[in-house]
Design an enzyme around this catalytic site. Structure first.
Site, PDB file in Angstrom:
ATOM      1  N   ALA A 191      -5.110  -2.069   4.280  1.00  0.00           N
ATOM      2  CA  ALA A 191      -4.770  -1.874   2.871  1.00  0.00           C
ATOM      3  C   ALA A 191      -3.816  -0.709   2.640  1.00  0.00           C
ATOM      4  O   ALA A 191      -3.862  -0.029   1.621  1.00  0.00           O
ATOM      5  CB  ALA A 191      -6.041  -1.704   2.039  1.00  0.00           C
ATOM      6  N   GLY A 208      -3.661  -3.517  10.285  1.00  0.00           N
ATOM      7  CA  GLY A 208      -4.939  -3.827   9.656  1.00  0.00           C
ATOM      8  C   GLY A 208      -4.815  -4.810   8.490  1.00  0.00           C
ATOM      9  O   GLY A 208      -3.714  -5.092   8.001  1.00  0.00           O
ATOM     10  N   HIS A 209      -5.947  -5.261   8.026  1.00  0.00           N
ATOM     11  CA  HIS A 209      -6.051  -6.228   6.934  1.00  0.00           C
ATOM     12  C   HIS A 209      -5.422  -5.717   5.645  1.00  0.00           C
ATOM     13  O   HIS A 209      -5.567  -4.538   5.306  1.00  0.00           O
ATOM     14  CB  HIS A 209      -7.520  -6.545   6.674  1.00  0.00           C
ATOM     15  CG  HIS A 209      -8.274  -5.373   6.108  1.00  0.00           C
ATOM     16  ND1 HIS A 209      -8.401  -5.156   4.764  1.00  0.00           N
ATOM     17  CD2 HIS A 209      -8.907  -4.349   6.705  1.00  0.00           C
ATOM     18  CE1 HIS A 209      -9.096  -4.069   4.563  1.00  0.00           C
ATOM     19  NE2 HIS A 209      -9.421  -3.546   5.721  1.00  0.00           N
ATOM     20  N   ASP A 210      -4.744  -6.602   4.937  1.00  0.00           N
ATOM     21  CA  ASP A 210      -4.219  -6.331   3.590  1.00  0.00           C
ATOM     22  C   ASP A 210      -3.120  -5.271   3.562  1.00  0.00           C
ATOM     23  O   ASP A 210      -2.720  -4.821   2.479  1.00  0.00           O
ATOM     24  CB  ASP A 210      -5.355  -5.901   2.635  1.00  0.00           C
ATOM     25  CG  ASP A 210      -6.343  -7.017   2.397  1.00  0.00           C
ATOM     26  OD1 ASP A 210      -5.963  -8.010   1.763  1.00  0.00           O
ATOM     27  OD2 ASP A 210      -7.484  -6.921   2.876  1.00  0.00           O
ATOM     28  N   THR A 211      -2.663  -4.872   4.744  1.00  0.00           N
ATOM     29  CA  THR A 211      -1.570  -3.910   4.788  1.00  0.00           C
ATOM     30  C   THR A 211      -0.263  -4.608   4.418  1.00  0.00           C
ATOM     31  O   THR A 211      -0.049  -5.768   4.756  1.00  0.00           O
ATOM     32  CB  THR A 211      -1.541  -3.233   6.174  1.00  0.00           C
ATOM     33  OG1 THR A 211      -2.597  -2.267   6.191  1.00  0.00           O
ATOM     34  CG2 THR A 211      -0.220  -2.548   6.483  1.00  0.00           C
TER      35      THR A 211
END
Lengths: 314, 314, 314
Positions: free
Chosen positions: A240, A220-223
């Site tokens: 995240a 996922g995003h920003d992970t």
């Protein structure tokens, strides 16, 4: 997202229709989310619950919908709808201008790197030396890939975040929060076939050096994934989340958002991780427990009929 | 599947070698499965258990392997093997004639819609206005996509159903039931990267307006998804299932076939849904239960050792 | 991997810097892993625990890091680092020389077979008659596909194994074991959209005749799938596992590595299979049990509160 140049605060205010409260003679260096902002950055907040956290963060400029006390070296940008202001800033400073070529003219490709047929390499992508980008891989705009990386066929790097603003006027519906972040992949990483790695919403999704992933993995995003991690096939990690170095996730493990898995933790297949885990231990189950505890629990469940018989005589 | 013109029943009968029982002077408008047929349609049935249901359905023309009573405004098409007759009709009226261009000449693409490199848009596809079709997306023949839709990279729309006729003569094997249906995606839908959405076998797979899906989601044939649903990454939904409006499925949830999930239901990550669920509630577990019940159950399991000690003193 | 010609042992020894112990005047026909080697093949071993097993295997030539007793018709190739010797052999005899064409000139495509736009067909691939290779499918070098096969859009055949040699010097890291094997798909197989099938490390991944897979299925390296199996969507099977004929795996099932599932076994959705299963039975759960046992267990768990009340009166 870094701006390409420091942008005068007055220019931002004019773009989003904001009133500046505080020092007007400064310039913003970028926009980011609260956990990742640095000095000089913009951040936005629209809920009183998070006002103080944003004002106390590293961000210098706070887009906000109500005047609030703030340190004298910072400034507020007062608007009615901070979320809409964020969208305007993204659309203005990183507009969607898709390359219609398979490999964008603005992409930088290292030496000895092979880009195979059907791969798409977007605008301002940087790929290091000695990489193999297999057929039909997609690498979207602004992503960065280090040296000696292998991206197997059909994998997507830099898809948009699954991130929406819920609008509760009837009917309830969802408004897409625009992504302007990147995926940054360090050296010696291998990503299997058919994986998807979302870019950060306004920050970076990071894959640490030496990490290896099997096929059909979702990140996922920003992970932020540490160094030398191993993820088996069909693992899914929400947005995240932080995985420290040397984390091992076996097949079909699912990890929830905004949590931390400590260094060296190992999570057995099909487990579900709803909250942070200490490093250096083994885990199993959905929801996950320490593996030894879960194994004992499985044995205890098998003893219920015996216990029933002890109690009832039947 | 709608025919392009009403087809005289005599033409159908000749194609499949059927004897017409009842009114010969009529024309069929299409063929569909029993839950979706409309007046004027054909349906086929080969098991006595389903004869009555088919005859009572909205279908006007029943392809059947035994004479059976029927209302006077309908007609039977008597054949030995109704399944084979269905296959012949599909092959004749919707033959597989693949476009060998990236974007078929018969596709209709709306204004302001961007089709990025490596995307494939098949015959008779319609895409609305203001859509983004990311690189290496595949949209197969006859699918329909509304306005303001985003299809992220590598996603497949309109793959064939996983639907086979089991042949029990030795060795047991499986014969593919030909798909002639479509995927219909309404306005304001976003589909993540690496997803697969199968078309209907003879009807439509439908994705309701405003629904958003994360990456690597699978939607089976003939499934109907309501408006403003949210599906997180790696969700899988089997065929011919109905999800009403505002359903939320978190990561890696699996949903079985031909069931209904009521409006506003929310299913937590990794849950498995084997049967229909009421709307407006939260669910968890594999197999799924109401979330509060499941949470209590998890606590009860942890009390088995204590209970054992109470009973045995050990 | 078969060599294209028998290779004199002296040539191999020179390539990898080995001392030959035993008959020098022979030639090797290929290299493979211990479970798949045939007479004339090379095998490598670097751990004393496996010395005897390798020497007793069908392999004629053993790359080894210590002199050991062996039958007189065999020979040892003594090197310090057998793993590195293996890598050198793969790089020499099957170097990565990617075709930069969509369909390699060395690929052989059967009659009536359709290769749709965006598909990639690598070097020395063989595809039989009457197949459909849908858009954006990738078939990597040396893979073999039989007659009447359907490979739906976006599927990847022949990606590299998720197989690394753990290096325990600090920091711990992973070195990729080079793949030189193939995927071999027999006749009448259908693979859904968005699947990934890894090739064998040095042997073959095999999909038996008549097997059908739904979308987003992952098959690991060297796995052998029997005839007429059915795998529903999002199934994942790890490496070097054997599934006998007529095995059915429902959606999201996960199967661990190097185990065997017996003929006709059926595993219900979301189950996890950590060890071998007998054929002809139905299974459920994570970890899996016989389905009837698991169903009873679910009922027993629901009786814990009642049991608690019997014991405590509360």
């Amino acid at each position: 997202m870094r701006f390409e140049r420091p942008v005068p605060l007055t220019e931002i205010a004019s773009l989003i229709g904001a009133t500046i409260i505080g020092n007007k003679n400064s310039a913003a260096t970028g926009i980011n989310e609260i956990h990742k902002v640095e000095e000089g950055d913009l951040v936005f907040v629209d809920h009183p619950k998070y006002y103080q956290k944003c004002i106390d963060s590293a961000a210098t400029f706070i887009i906000i919908n109500q005047p609030t006390d703030f340190p004298s070296h910072k400034a507020l940008l007062l608007v009615e709808q901070p979320f809409e202001a964020y969208q305007k800033i993204v659309q203005h400073f990183r507009p969607f201008m898709p390359s219609m070529k398979n490999v964008s003219d603005s992409a930088i490709i290292g030496e000895q790197t092979v880009i195979m047929p059907g791969a798409y390499v977007g605008n301002h992508v940087t790929i290091g030396n000695n990489c193999i980008i297999y057929p039909n891989v997609v690498i979207m705009d602004h992503c960065i890939i280090g040296d000696n990386c292998i991206i197997q066929a059909g994998t997507i790097i830099g898809s948009d975040a699954f991130y929406y603003n819920k609008k509760t006027n009837r009917p309830v519906h969802y408004k897409k929060m625009l992504s302007c972040g990147r995926v940054v992949i360090e050296n010696d990483v291998e990503i299997g076939a058919g994986c998807t790695i979302d870019r950060g919403v306004s920050g970076d999704t990071l894959i640490g050096a030496g990490t290896k992933m099997d096929n059909l993995v979702h990140i996922g995003h920003d992970t932020v994934v540490g160094k030398n991690c191993l993820f088996a096939a069909q693992v899914g990690i929400a947005g995240a989340t932080t995985l420290e170095d040397n984390v091992i996730l076996w097949g079909q493990v699912g990890v929830s958002k905004t949590l931390t898995i400590g260094a060296g933790a190992e999570v057995y297949a099909q487990s579900g991780v709803p909250a942070s885990l200490d490093g250096g231990k083994k885990y199993f189950g959905s929801p996950v427990q320490e593996a030894a505890v879960k194994m004992k629990e499985i044995v205890w469940i098998k003893r219920i009929p015996e216990l029933w018989k002890k109690v009832t005589g039947e």
